[in-house]
Design a protein around this motif. Structure first.
Motif, PDB file in Angstrom:
ATOM      1  N   UNK B 193       0.803  -1.311   0.008  1.00  0.00           N
ATOM      2  CA  UNK B 193      -0.070   0.148  -0.026  1.00  0.00           C
ATOM      3  C   UNK B 193       1.023   1.214   0.008  1.00  0.00           C
ATOM      4  N   UNK B 194       2.042   1.129   0.794  1.00  0.00           N
ATOM      5  CA  UNK B 194       2.831   2.410   0.788  1.00  0.00           C
ATOM      6  C   UNK B 194       3.344   2.562  -0.418  1.00  0.00           C
ATOM      7  N   UNK B 195       3.982   1.524  -1.044  1.00  0.00           N
ATOM      8  CA  UNK B 195       4.416   1.561  -2.606  1.00  0.00           C
ATOM      9  C   UNK B 195       3.685   2.146  -3.362  1.00  0.00           C
ATOM     10  N   UNK B 196       2.357   1.798  -3.262  1.00  0.00           N
ATOM     11  CA  UNK B 196       1.169   2.551  -4.341  1.00  0.00           C
ATOM     12  C   UNK B 196       1.129   4.207  -4.101  1.00  0.00           C
ATOM     13  N   UNK B 197       1.113   4.578  -2.837  1.00  0.00           N
ATOM     14  CA  UNK B 197       1.073   5.816  -2.417  1.00  0.00           C
ATOM     15  C   UNK B 197       2.496   6.401  -3.058  1.00  0.00           C
ATOM     16  N   UNK B 198       3.684   5.948  -3.033  1.00  0.00           N
ATOM     17  CA  UNK B 198       4.739   6.352  -3.422  1.00  0.00           C
ATOM     18  C   UNK B 198       5.093   6.270  -4.911  1.00  0.00           C
ATOM     19  N   UNK B 199       4.129   5.660  -5.713  1.00  0.00           N
ATOM     20  CA  UNK B 199       4.493   5.139  -6.880  1.00  0.00           C
ATOM     21  C   UNK B 199       5.260   6.158  -7.976  1.00  0.00           C
ATOM     22  N   UNK B 200       4.565   7.343  -7.780  1.00  0.00           N
ATOM     23  CA  UNK B 200       5.105   8.379  -8.735  1.00  0.00           C
ATOM     24  C   UNK B 200       6.606   8.695  -8.361  1.00  0.00           C
ATOM     25  N   UNK B 201       7.114   8.556  -7.281  1.00  0.00           N
ATOM     26  CA  UNK B 201       8.308   8.840  -6.630  1.00  0.00           C
ATOM     27  C   UNK B 201       9.087   7.529  -7.312  1.00  0.00           C
ATOM     28  N   UNK B 202       8.583   6.344  -7.373  1.00  0.00           N
ATOM     29  CA  UNK B 202       9.423   5.306  -8.090  1.00  0.00           C
ATOM     30  C   UNK B 202       9.713   5.554  -9.452  1.00  0.00           C
ATOM     31  N   UNK B 203       8.604   5.946 -10.125  1.00  0.00           N
ATOM     32  CA  UNK B 203       8.709   5.955 -11.644  1.00  0.00           C
ATOM     33  C   UNK B 203       9.540   7.081 -11.809  1.00  0.00           C
ATOM     34  N   UNK B 204       9.625   8.345 -11.237  1.00  0.00           N
ATOM     35  CA  UNK B 204      10.644   9.189 -11.416  1.00  0.00           C
ATOM     36  C   UNK B 204      11.983   8.821 -11.155  1.00  0.00           C
ATOM     37  N   UNK B 205      12.364   8.004 -10.050  1.00  0.00           N
ATOM     38  CA  UNK B 205      13.707   7.526  -9.785  1.00  0.00           C
ATOM     39  C   UNK B 205      14.031   6.490 -10.920  1.00  0.00           C
ATOM     40  N   UNK B 206      13.203   6.055 -11.482  1.00  0.00           N
ATOM     41  CA  UNK B 206      13.353   4.963 -12.853  1.00  0.00           C
ATOM     42  C   UNK B 206      13.808   5.727 -13.863  1.00  0.00           C
ATOM     43  N   UNK B 207      13.638   7.033 -13.984  1.00  0.00           N
ATOM     44  CA  UNK B 207      14.094   8.022 -15.042  1.00  0.00           C
ATOM     45  C   UNK B 207      15.420   8.241 -14.687  1.00  0.00           C
ATOM     46  N   UNK B 208      15.925   7.960 -13.594  1.00  0.00           N
ATOM     47  CA  UNK B 208      17.337   8.224 -13.194  1.00  0.00           C
ATOM     48  C   UNK B 208      17.646   9.371 -12.180  1.00  0.00           C
ATOM     49  N   UNK B 209      18.794   9.644 -11.695  1.00  0.00           N
ATOM     50  CA  UNK B 209      19.142  10.480 -10.603  1.00  0.00           C
ATOM     51  C   UNK B 209      19.074  11.945 -11.322  1.00  0.00           C
ATOM     52  N   UNK B 210      19.481  12.168 -12.396  1.00  0.00           N
ATOM     53  CA  UNK B 210      19.416  13.618 -13.000  1.00  0.00           C
ATOM     54  C   UNK B 210      17.879  13.973 -13.149  1.00  0.00           C
ATOM     55  N   UNK B 211      17.015  13.320 -13.837  1.00  0.00           N
ATOM     56  CA  UNK B 211      15.644  13.441 -13.732  1.00  0.00           C
ATOM     57  C   UNK B 211      15.020  13.906 -12.523  1.00  0.00           C
ATOM     58  N   UNK B 212      15.294  12.810 -11.630  1.00  0.00           N
ATOM     59  CA  UNK B 212      14.914  12.727 -10.071  1.00  0.00           C
ATOM     60  C   UNK B 212      15.042  14.452  -9.628  1.00  0.00           C
ATOM     61  N   UNK B 213      16.457  14.720  -9.585  1.00  0.00           N
ATOM     62  CA  UNK B 213      16.834  15.930  -8.981  1.00  0.00           C
ATOM     63  C   UNK B 213      16.188  17.115  -9.882  1.00  0.00           C
ATOM     64  N   UNK B 214      15.970  17.058 -11.027  1.00  0.00           N
ATOM     65  CA  UNK B 214      15.437  18.132 -11.751  1.00  0.00           C
ATOM     66  C   UNK B 214      14.171  18.140 -11.442  1.00  0.00           C
ATOM     67  N   UNK B 215      13.300  17.140 -10.899  1.00  0.00           N
ATOM     68  CA  UNK B 215      11.941  17.327 -10.577  1.00  0.00           C
ATOM     69  C   UNK B 215      11.994  17.529  -9.019  1.00  0.00           C
ATOM     70  N   UNK B 216      13.024  17.868  -8.471  1.00  0.00           N
ATOM     71  CA  UNK B 216      12.829  18.315  -7.135  1.00  0.00           C
ATOM     72  C   UNK B 216      12.510  17.323  -6.114  1.00  0.00           C
ATOM     73  N   UNK B 217      12.974  16.061  -6.528  1.00  0.00           N
ATOM     74  CA  UNK B 217      13.151  14.924  -5.321  1.00  0.00           C
ATOM     75  C   UNK B 217      14.270  14.543  -4.939  1.00  0.00           C
ATOM     76  N   UNK B 218      14.423  14.039  -3.807  1.00  0.00           N
ATOM     77  CA  UNK B 218      15.799  13.504  -3.258  1.00  0.00           C
ATOM     78  C   UNK B 218      15.860  12.073  -3.871  1.00  0.00           C
ATOM     79  N   UNK B 219      16.980  11.775  -4.738  1.00  0.00           N
ATOM     80  CA  UNK B 219      17.204  10.339  -5.221  1.00  0.00           C
ATOM     81  C   UNK B 219      17.399   9.390  -4.102  1.00  0.00           C
ATOM     82  N   UNK B 220      18.267   9.957  -3.215  1.00  0.00           N
ATOM     83  CA  UNK B 220      18.876   8.979  -2.347  1.00  0.00           C
ATOM     84  C   UNK B 220      17.580   8.541  -1.198  1.00  0.00           C
ATOM     85  N   UNK B 221      16.654   9.500  -1.131  1.00  0.00           N
ATOM     86  CA  UNK B 221      15.788   9.231  -0.197  1.00  0.00           C
ATOM     87  C   UNK B 221      14.490   8.324  -0.834  1.00  0.00           C
ATOM     88  N   UNK B 222      14.382   8.438  -2.151  1.00  0.00           N
ATOM     89  CA  UNK B 222      13.311   7.418  -2.746  1.00  0.00           C
ATOM     90  C   UNK B 222      13.882   5.999  -2.876  1.00  0.00           C
TER      91      UNK B 222
END
Lengths: 267, 320
Positions: B193-222
């Motif tokens: 359930x938690x994974x579903x809640x955070x689903x978008x973060x995981x997809x963004x992380x799947x785009x790679x560290x640079x994309x993740x940082x560009x979108x304002x997320x902390x890659x390491x935290x995800x």
């Protein structure tokens, strides 16, 4: 305004960016040019917080990127690097929608969806919106990435080699699009470009780097000149004025440069 | 939405079949009008329902865990059994059984989670230091690493006469699931359930560290959140029913082929089909040599490795 203050980066003993201090004006297009290994991409990565710097500060509208919250910066500044390989299977529309993430946090509203459709339209991707990225050509994928960044709708857009993989027609329309973003929407666009003539025709300001340092900056007319270009590229480049723009003719090379050996991969 | 409802219906049918297949004679006919003390009802409540629930929960959460790992490692062929996660979890169970045999099952599972986390982190570290990250080398490295870890576990178990206990964790088997001994799996349901809640973060992380940082997320935290979910899910499955390999590999790959990787849309499908695949394999294991049982880990191993090979070959053709 982006203020870059004494920024440096070294990998082991090789200094890639060497104490760069530079102010990038707000609004308009600034192009960074220079030979391979000049530190252009590294500088862009540090300015956009993708790469930590060894020394120095970068401030975007007075906001120090080292301290500012990443999600706040993401609404102000966007970055697209070159060579984006993506293994995730997303459609073009899904990818572009993620450009709205800093605003919508994954819950896109109707307004966000409008942004997405507009960005798809600008990049001529309407017909490809539901195709998966891994089914597209390199140029189509590059346009999808730019659409994503455009959709992020930030005041500052930093693009590293946005013309990668684009044919002439799409390269021209990409530059026109960025020109429009700067003129009509007041965006600040910072590009790393290899083609000095695109830089000449579309930029307000050109920054030339070499060996990790900024060696020249100014208007296209001030930089696209044989003496300046020779200093930047080590190559005699004739400059002709075509349609009021200085155009460098570099295809033929010249005596002294032609005799030089091609530098090796690390040269 | 309609298709998703259809898939749910299929799961219900399989689950119903699972309730009525077994050595003890439990049929709908026997249950209707049965008094509270009847044997059929007792078997249903104490064994069949817990077993069916355990299968569904384990199948769902393992498939989702594999999906998350594929996003984080940015590789299609990574899942808890090809990244050393499962082997690390069972080593953890073994170590905690040796050092603190009286620890409650929850405590053991948390220790196994810590081992799984460490093993997966080690795998990701090894990946970072391999210069040529070929798509196919990545799972091979993980499988090798898993084998080294399980060799260590086997050696320890051999010295301390715990080989049988180790076998229980390394071979997925639902036959010993009884009421009171599978409830830990609800934890992995919660994590899903938690994974579903955070689903978008995981997809963004799947785009790679640079994309993740560009979108304002902390890659390491995800990354950390994902690894904790994967490790705890794996540990709770290993602790209650043992390793169920390949579910996390096959299901996300098939779903991605059909509808892509956008986790927000794909995750419910991955969860449902994961449950369905394990249900089907467990039923097959119960029916093939009735009244004896083949453990689901073995059935899954055969079915899974065949499908895994098919996926690898298909990928190779695509890569040319």
């Amino acid at each position: 305004m982006i203020e870059i203050e004494n920024v440096s980066k070294a990998y082991g003993r090789s200094v890639v960016v060497d104490g760069v201090t530079l102010t990038l004006p707000s609004r308009g297009i600034t192009s960074i040019i220079g030979p391979n290994g000049a530190g252009k991409s590294t500088l862009l990565s540090m300015v956009s917080r993708l790469l930590p710097m060894d020394r120095g500060h970068v401030r975007v509208d007075g906001l120090d990127i080292a301290d500012a919250a990443s999600d706040v910066l993401a609404r102000r500044l966007s970055i697209l690097r070159q060579d984006n390989s993506i293994s995730v299977r997303l459609t073009v529309r899904e990818l572009v929608t993620f450009g709205r993430y800093p605003h919508s946090k994954g819950r896109p509203t109707a307004a966000d969806r409008e942004h997405v459709e507009r960005a798809l339209g600008y990049l001529g991707l309407d017909g490809l919106a539901d195709r998966f990225l891994d089914e597209l050509s390199g140029g189509q994928r590059q346009r999808a990435f730019v659409a994503m960044v455009l959709c992020q709708d930030t005041d500052y857009m930093l693009l590293d080699e946005p013309l990668n993989n684009l044919d002439m027609k799409h390269a021209v329309s990409m530059m026109q699009l960025l020109r429009g973003a700067a003129d009509e929407f007041g965006k600040t666009v910072v590009l790393v470009l290899h083609d000095i003539n695109f830089a000449s025709c579309y930029s307000d300001h050109i920054v030339a780097m070499r060996d990790g340092r900024v060696i020249h900056q100014g208007s296209p007319e001030a930089l696209i000149r044989p003496d300046v270009l020779a200093e930047i590229y080590d190559l005699d480049i004739a400059v002709e004025t075509i349609g009021g723009r200085p155009i460098g003719i570099y295809y033929l090379g010249s005596g002294s440069a032609r005799r030089q050996q091609m530098p090796g991969p690390n040269g | 939405m309609k298709a998703l409802a259809g898939a749910c219906l299929l799961i219900f049918v399989l689950a119903a079949a699972s309730l009525f297949v077994g050595v003890s004679d439990v049929t709908p006919g026997k249950l209707i009008g049965a008094d509270a003390g009847s044997r059929a009802l007792q078997v249903l409540l104490a064994s069949r329902i817990p077993r069916t629930l355990a299968i569904i929960l384990a199948g769902m959460s393992m498939a989702v865990a594999g999906f998350i790992m594929q996003m984080l490692a940015r590789n299609r062929f990574v899942e808890p059994s090809t990244a050393g996660t499962m082997e690390s979890a069972s080593l953890g169970m073994l170590v905690v059984t040796l050092l603190a045999p009286q620890a409650p099952v929850m405590g053991k599972m948390l220790a196994a989670s810590a081992f799984a986390l460490a093993g997966t982190a080690l795998f990701l570290r090894i990946l970072r230091s391999i210069p040529l990250r070929s798509v196919l080398i990545v799972p091979l490295v993980g499988i090798m690493m898993g084998n080294v870890i399980s060799a260590v576990a086997t050696f320890i178990a051999y010295r301390f006469d715990l080989l049988q206990a180790l076998a229980a964790w390394t071979t997925g088997d639902f036959s010993s699931v009884l009421r009171g001994r599978y409830e830990l799996l609800w934890l992995s349901f919660l994590l899903t359930g938690i994974a579903y809640f955070a689903a978008d973060r995981f997809t963004v992380a799947g785009l790679g560290e640079d994309f993740t940082t560009n979108l304002g997320l902390h890659y390491r935290r995800v990354l950390r959140l994902g690894l904790v979910i994967v490790s705890m899910v794996t540990a709770s499955v290993v602790a209650t029913v043992g390793m169920v390999p390949f579910v996390g590999l096959i299901v996300p790959n098939i779903v991605a082929m059909a509808m892509g990787d956008n986790m927000r849309h794909a995750l419910p499908w991955v969860a449902i089909l994961g449950a369905g695949l394990v249900l089907a394999c467990d039923l097959a294991g119960r029916l093939i040599r009735f009244p004896y049982e083949i453990p689901v880990g073995t059935v899954m191993g055969v079915v899974g490795s065949a499908l895994f090979l098919a996926l690898l070959l298909r990928k190779r053709r695509q890569l040319g």
